[in-house]
Design a protein around this motif. Structure first.
Motif, PDB file in Angstrom:
ATOM      1  N   MET B 139       0.848  -1.200   0.000  1.00 11.44           N
ATOM      2  CA  MET B 139       0.000   0.000   0.000  1.00 11.44           C
ATOM      3  C   MET B 139       0.885   1.252   0.000  1.00 11.44           C
ATOM      4  N   ASN B 140       1.941   1.232   0.782  1.00 13.69           N
ATOM      5  CA  ASN B 140       2.909   2.342   0.792  1.00 13.69           C
ATOM      6  C   ASN B 140       3.499   2.549  -0.596  1.00 13.69           C
ATOM      7  N   ARG B 141       3.905   1.444  -1.224  1.00 11.40           N
ATOM      8  CA  ARG B 141       4.560   1.525  -2.526  1.00 11.40           C
ATOM      9  C   ARG B 141       3.621   2.072  -3.595  1.00 11.40           C
ATOM     10  N   VAL B 142       2.374   1.583  -3.538  1.00  9.94           N
ATOM     11  CA  VAL B 142       1.407   1.894  -4.593  1.00  9.94           C
ATOM     12  C   VAL B 142       0.743   3.250  -4.363  1.00  9.94           C
ATOM     13  N   GLY B 143       0.489   3.584  -3.112  1.00 11.91           N
ATOM     14  CA  GLY B 143      -0.158   4.859  -2.822  1.00 11.91           C
ATOM     15  C   GLY B 143      -1.563   4.742  -2.262  1.00 11.91           C
ATOM     16  N   LEU B 144      -1.867   3.600  -1.663  1.00 11.67           N
ATOM     17  CA  LEU B 144      -3.155   3.424  -0.995  1.00 11.67           C
ATOM     18  C   LEU B 144      -2.936   3.782   0.488  1.00 11.67           C
ATOM     19  N   ILE B 145      -3.805   4.625   1.028  1.00  4.75           N
ATOM     20  CA  ILE B 145      -3.629   5.091   2.398  1.00  4.75           C
ATOM     21  C   ILE B 145      -4.207   4.073   3.384  1.00  4.75           C
ATOM     22  N   ILE B 146      -3.445   3.787   4.428  1.00  5.13           N
ATOM     23  CA  ILE B 146      -3.873   2.842   5.455  1.00  5.13           C
ATOM     24  C   ILE B 146      -4.801   3.553   6.433  1.00  5.13           C
ATOM     25  N   SER B 163       4.062   1.238   8.934  1.00  5.09           N
ATOM     26  CA  SER B 163       3.910   2.016   7.696  1.00  5.09           C
ATOM     27  C   SER B 163       5.008   3.066   7.589  1.00  5.09           C
ATOM     28  N   LYS B 164       5.599   3.157   6.403  1.00  2.00           N
ATOM     29  CA  LYS B 164       6.630   4.171   6.176  1.00  2.00           C
ATOM     30  C   LYS B 164       6.009   5.537   5.917  1.00  2.00           C
ATOM     31  N   LEU B 165       4.722   5.544   5.586  1.00  4.13           N
ATOM     32  CA  LEU B 165       4.024   6.805   5.315  1.00  4.13           C
ATOM     33  C   LEU B 165       2.981   7.024   6.402  1.00  4.13           C
ATOM     34  N   ILE B 304      -9.915  27.057  12.033  1.00  2.00           N
ATOM     35  CA  ILE B 304     -11.112  26.376  11.503  1.00  2.00           C
ATOM     36  C   ILE B 304     -10.838  25.852  10.094  1.00  2.00           C
ATOM     37  N   ASP B 305     -10.160  26.656   9.282  1.00  2.00           N
ATOM     38  CA  ASP B 305      -9.837  26.225   7.912  1.00  2.00           C
ATOM     39  C   ASP B 305      -9.013  24.940   7.901  1.00  2.00           C
ATOM     40  N   LYS B 306      -8.102  24.842   8.859  1.00  2.00           N
ATOM     41  CA  LYS B 306      -7.286  23.617   8.935  1.00  2.00           C
ATOM     42  C   LYS B 306      -8.154  22.394   9.209  1.00  2.00           C
ATOM     43  N   ILE B 307      -9.007  22.511  10.232  1.00  2.00           N
ATOM     44  CA  ILE B 307      -9.858  21.382  10.607  1.00  2.00           C
ATOM     45  C   ILE B 307     -10.869  21.061   9.501  1.00  2.00           C
ATOM     46  N   LYS B 308     -11.316  22.107   8.862  1.00  2.00           N
ATOM     47  CA  LYS B 308     -12.356  21.981   7.832  1.00  2.00           C
ATOM     48  C   LYS B 308     -11.864  21.260   6.567  1.00  2.00           C
ATOM     49  N   GLY B 309     -10.576  21.341   6.289  1.00  2.00           N
ATOM     50  CA  GLY B 309     -10.143  20.674   5.055  1.00  2.00           C
ATOM     51  C   GLY B 309      -8.664  20.805   4.738  1.00  2.00           C
ATOM     52  N   LEU B 310      -8.042  21.852   5.237  1.00  2.00           N
ATOM     53  CA  LEU B 310      -6.642  22.073   4.883  1.00  2.00           C
ATOM     54  C   LEU B 310      -5.740  20.965   5.412  1.00  2.00           C
ATOM     55  N   ASN B 311      -6.064  20.466   6.607  1.00  2.73           N
ATOM     56  CA  ASN B 311      -5.257  19.361   7.148  1.00  2.73           C
ATOM     57  C   ASN B 311      -5.378  18.106   6.287  1.00  2.73           C
ATOM     58  N   TRP B 312      -6.605  17.788   5.876  1.00  2.00           N
ATOM     59  CA  TRP B 312      -6.799  16.641   4.984  1.00  2.00           C
ATOM     60  C   TRP B 312      -6.042  16.863   3.679  1.00  2.00           C
ATOM     61  N   PHE B 313      -6.165  18.078   3.141  1.00  2.00           N
ATOM     62  CA  PHE B 313      -5.511  18.382   1.865  1.00  2.00           C
ATOM     63  C   PHE B 313      -3.996  18.203   1.982  1.00  2.00           C
ATOM     64  N   ASN B 314      -3.424  18.739   3.046  1.00  2.00           N
ATOM     65  CA  ASN B 314      -1.975  18.615   3.247  1.00  2.00           C
ATOM     66  C   ASN B 314      -1.562  17.165   3.464  1.00  2.00           C
ATOM     67  N   PHE B 315      -2.411  16.424   4.176  1.00  2.28           N
ATOM     68  CA  PHE B 315      -2.140  14.991   4.389  1.00  2.28           C
ATOM     69  C   PHE B 315      -2.131  14.245   3.052  1.00  2.28           C
ATOM     70  N   LYS B 317      -1.645  15.459   0.143  1.00  2.00           N
ATOM     71  CA  LYS B 317      -0.513  15.936  -0.655  1.00  2.00           C
ATOM     72  C   LYS B 317       0.776  15.188  -0.290  1.00  2.00           C
ATOM     73  N   LYS B 318       0.897  14.857   1.001  1.00  2.11           N
ATOM     74  CA  LYS B 318       2.099  14.152   1.471  1.00  2.11           C
ATOM     75  C   LYS B 318       2.128  12.695   1.015  1.00  2.11           C
ATOM     76  N   THR B 319       0.930  12.095   0.840  1.00  2.00           N
ATOM     77  CA  THR B 319       0.897  10.678   0.502  1.00  2.00           C
ATOM     78  C   THR B 319       1.315  10.497  -0.941  1.00  2.00           C
ATOM     79  N   LYS B 320       1.704   9.285  -1.273  1.00  2.00           N
ATOM     80  CA  LYS B 320       2.220   9.006  -2.605  1.00  2.00           C
ATOM     81  C   LYS B 320       1.097   8.912  -3.642  1.00  2.00           C
ATOM     82  N   GLY B 321      -0.074   8.512  -3.163  1.00  2.00           N
ATOM     83  CA  GLY B 321      -1.138   8.117  -4.082  1.00  2.00           C
ATOM     84  C   GLY B 321      -1.787   9.232  -4.865  1.00  2.00           C
TER      85      GLY B 321
END
Lengths: 323, 323
Positions: B139-146, B163-165, B304-315, B317-321
């Motif tokens: 999953m790490n290699r391919v880009g599927l989030i655990i 998990s390495k990610l 509020i913006d972070k909790i509302k979506g920016l944190n998910w977006f940044n997360f 963005k960090k993942t490979k998938g």
């Protein structure tokens, strides 16, 4: 740009290295014949492992950019196709699914009648079925290229006419040169070209004049005659090369699971395996023989470049599926 | 940027219009619970039809660019996830296949023990199985989030560590606020955050303090306490919203095909269906109640913006998938 419009080799490091030696930019690879959906997925899984293990030699081609990237980075891009509609079973929704998985070509039939149309070995050909028309529309929408290499005359004509996008006959030769069930009439070839389609010329002995004894000169002179008939922009290679395959594979191609008897297809009881390849094209190392002969016969380099891959590249660029 | 980390609604034009009214940029949609591979493919086929029919409202999210495109073009991007590893059956090669089809999240377990790990309803939890470790690496290699929302304590800790990610717990709440099998210990939450993971806060009544009678004030104050515990960058929403679903669906979630009896999960014989949603969050139209309350409690707009979506977006963005 060097593109082969069809191969079904016994995939290995050796084949992929031969591709690189030949400097092949892209190859249309058959990923299934009679395999149902789940079996085809297993074949995609196998290819994913090849892409991991031989990433220095090969890569999947989903878009035109992938093919350009392969050329720039000296890899061979693999374009996937299905030689029969078996992978979509009776489910039109699987067309989009198989496209997402990387499928870019699908034959509407393989020698026999299918849910969609008729094959070139059937005695009767009713043309496109109701589902056949629906599937062509969905293939057009999604970006899967219609391939009629193994289809009957009427089905092929109707498919060319029903499709809103150019189609292909990825691996066959003109009947005017060698009259075989798998080769195509002048009517089909002219119609195909007039609609922007492309013919991939086959090197499979049963499609060649004098079969295994076909001369290089005869093959290349046929190309010159074909340019006369349909124009140079609609011609490429589709070698149908089955390098290193055991004879059990040609039996699978011909018999699948549709009969309990043995069907010899283009072969015979006394010549039931893969036919002997002509001396001048035994595999991916021999492409230069054909290219040299075309030059010797007077074709200009820009003409050879078109036949060698530019026509395929321009055809793929026009289709929806490679954007 | 407004992202919900999990929904499983009874998909319809109405739901998609509610998404647009709420201005949701992206939603992680469960595409299968106990469905095997072929059944999951059928679910992808259904979504392909939604994307055709409601292309003015929704689009699939395969990459970060897709999410950005959705935001710019006022559509909601759909990110697909599996709540159980059922779709990969016993075949690690299906991970890459499901990724190609659009899958981006997969839970290693759904309440019960799986081939990979243990669920939060099992009495014993041996942590990751041999295949579990292999699957995490793939999953790490391919880009599927655990995603460990429905997993046991030990399995969750081991998954975060193996998990390495960064991984996610896409829909659950802290046990310190409401002690339920599906909610997570401080140890897990701190470890998750320390490794760059993200928790999606659930609005499913069984995960809320006082269940259906939970107050908006209590829910939002929990968020403030959680910020104290793990920092603001690791918190998002994962509503677990099942808008318009009939009770037969919650039975499918709980029972699947693993028992012939009825399992009530977090419910009971007298409360076997979907629990009543809290008055302040009955569906996608009510997001503003939560956002307003957070402001009222003193959170700054950028928080509020972070909790509302920016944190998910940044997360993401960090993942490979999503590259």
């Amino acid at each position: 740009m060097f593109i082969d419009g069809l191969q079904y080799c016994n995939w290995s490091n050796k084949i992929f290295e031969d591709w690189r030696s030949a400097n092949l930019t892209a190859v249309h690879v058959t990923i299934s014949y009679h395999e149902q959906f789940r079996e085809t997925v297993s074949n995609f899984e196998k290819w994913n492992v090849y892409f991991e293990n031989f990433s220095n030699l090969i890569m999947p081609a989903y878009t035109i950019s992938d093919i350009e990237y392969a050329k720039a980075n000296k890899k061979t891009a693999v374009i996937f196709g299905f030689q029969n509609p078996s992978p979509i079973e009776d489910d039109i929704g699987l067309i989009k699914i198989l496209y997402r998985l990387g499928g870019r070509f699908m034959q509407l039939t393989y020698n026999n009648q299918s849910l969609l149309a008729s094959g070139c070995y059937e005695e009767k050909d009713n043309g496109l079925s109701r589902m056949g028309k629906e599937v062509i529309e969905e293939m057009n929408r999604v970006g899967l290229i219609i391939d009629m290499s193994h289809s009957g005359e009427k089905s092929t004509i109707e498919a060319i006419e029903h499709s809103k996008l150019p189609i292909t006959i990825s691996h066959a030769n003109p009947s005017f040169w060698h009259n075989a069930k798998r080769n195509k009439s002048n009517e089909i070839l002219k119609l195909l070209a007039s609609k922007g389609g492309i013919l991939g010329l086959s090197l499979y002995p049963h499609h060649l004049k004098n079969n295994s004894n076909c001369t290089l000169d005869s093959f290349c002179k046929m190309i010159i005659d074909l340019i006369e008939l349909i124009g140079i922009d609609h011609i490429g290679f589709g070698s149908d090369l089955c390098q290193d395959q055991p004879d059990s594979v040609v039996e699978w191609m011909r018999v699948g699971r549709w009969t309990k008897k043995i069907d010899y297809g283009e072969g015979s009881a006394s010549n039931s395996g893969f036919p002997k390849m002509p001396s001048w094209f035994k595999g991916n190392k021999d492409w230069k023989n054909i290219l040299n002969k075309l030059q010797e016969l007077g074709l200009k380099q820009e003409e050879i470049d078109k036949i060698k891959g530019l026509n395929w590249f321009n055809f793929l660029k026009k289709t929806k599926g490679f954007r």
